[in-house]
Scaffold this active site. Sequence first.
Site: not given
Ligand SMILES: NC(=O)c1ccc[n+]([C@@H]2O[C@H](COP(=O)([O-])OP(=O)(O)OC[C@H]3O[C@@H](n4cnc5c(N)ncnc54)[C@H](O)[C@@H]3O)[C@@H](O)[C@H]2O)c1
Length: 250
Positions: A157
Amino acid sequence: MNKINFDFKDKTAIITGGAQGFGFDIAKRFLLSGAKVIIWDIDTKMINNAVEKLNNQNLSSNTIDVSNYQEVENCTMEIVKNSKIDILINNAGITGPTATLWEYDIEKWKKVVDINLLGTFNCCRAIVPNMIKNNYGRIVNVASVAGKDGNANASAYSVGKAGVIGLTKSLGKELADKNIAVNAVTPAGAKTRILDQMTKEHVQRMLSKVPRGRFLEVEEFTSLVCWLSSEENTFSTAAVFDISGGRSTY
Ligand SMILES: NC(=O)c1ccc[n+]([C@@H]2O[C@H](COP(=O)([O-])OP(=O)(O)OC[C@H]3O[C@@H](n4cnc5c(N)ncnc54)[C@H](O)[C@@H]3O)[C@@H](O)[C@H]2O)c1
């Protein structure tokens, strides 16, 4: 707090991973601000939920795996037959398992990097030519504080997100002579479903590093993404915008 809506009238936005979490909230706010929104997500069931909840004629969706270039290109070609693409939010991501590097399953390691980094590359690779043609584009790549700091037990990650930061800086410079802005954002932990992929101890350790002493709210994240995606952002590009509650020192 009353939120000011941005002017996204006549703008079409693709939001990857838009079926839930950050992406869903961004889709909601973009629609309220007048944009046409296309959600790209791998999870058809969650897409259907999102479409039902948002219930908006300016919303459409595709089931797509962003790590598969051919799927991304085919879908892009279909869209640009009838529309321009003004905004791209590269938000789809997974954390993968919590494990030391030497114990990390090799296929799972590759998958995390394929979705987070290659997925971002694929979407930019397919969509940027349309933005160049129209001399307009706003791209926001969702990285993470993990990409700056490197989180222990999250090597895939951290690498994927560090790569997203490098990609942003590089692509932003390639497009800087056009009205196209490419920026990355580095959020700290927020309570979305992605946290279920990590151990409780890992999440607690992440939280303990945040001087604000709490999780980021999805709406706070959306506010930053909105400005970066708007026409008002005329100068910032190839940059990294921090939203880590004071955790990052640069
Ligand atoms: N929530 C946190 O704590 C956090 C912190 C830092 C960064 N992020 C980043 O924010 C972004 C969104 O995360 P989130 O927290 O909303 O998570 P989440 O799991 O709620 O949403 C992620 C979405 O991405 C989709 N996804 C996964 N693999 C995929 C693929 N191969 N093709 C298309 N869609 C795909 C999933 O189905 C899901 O709907 C991510 O890139 C994550 O790394 C999240």
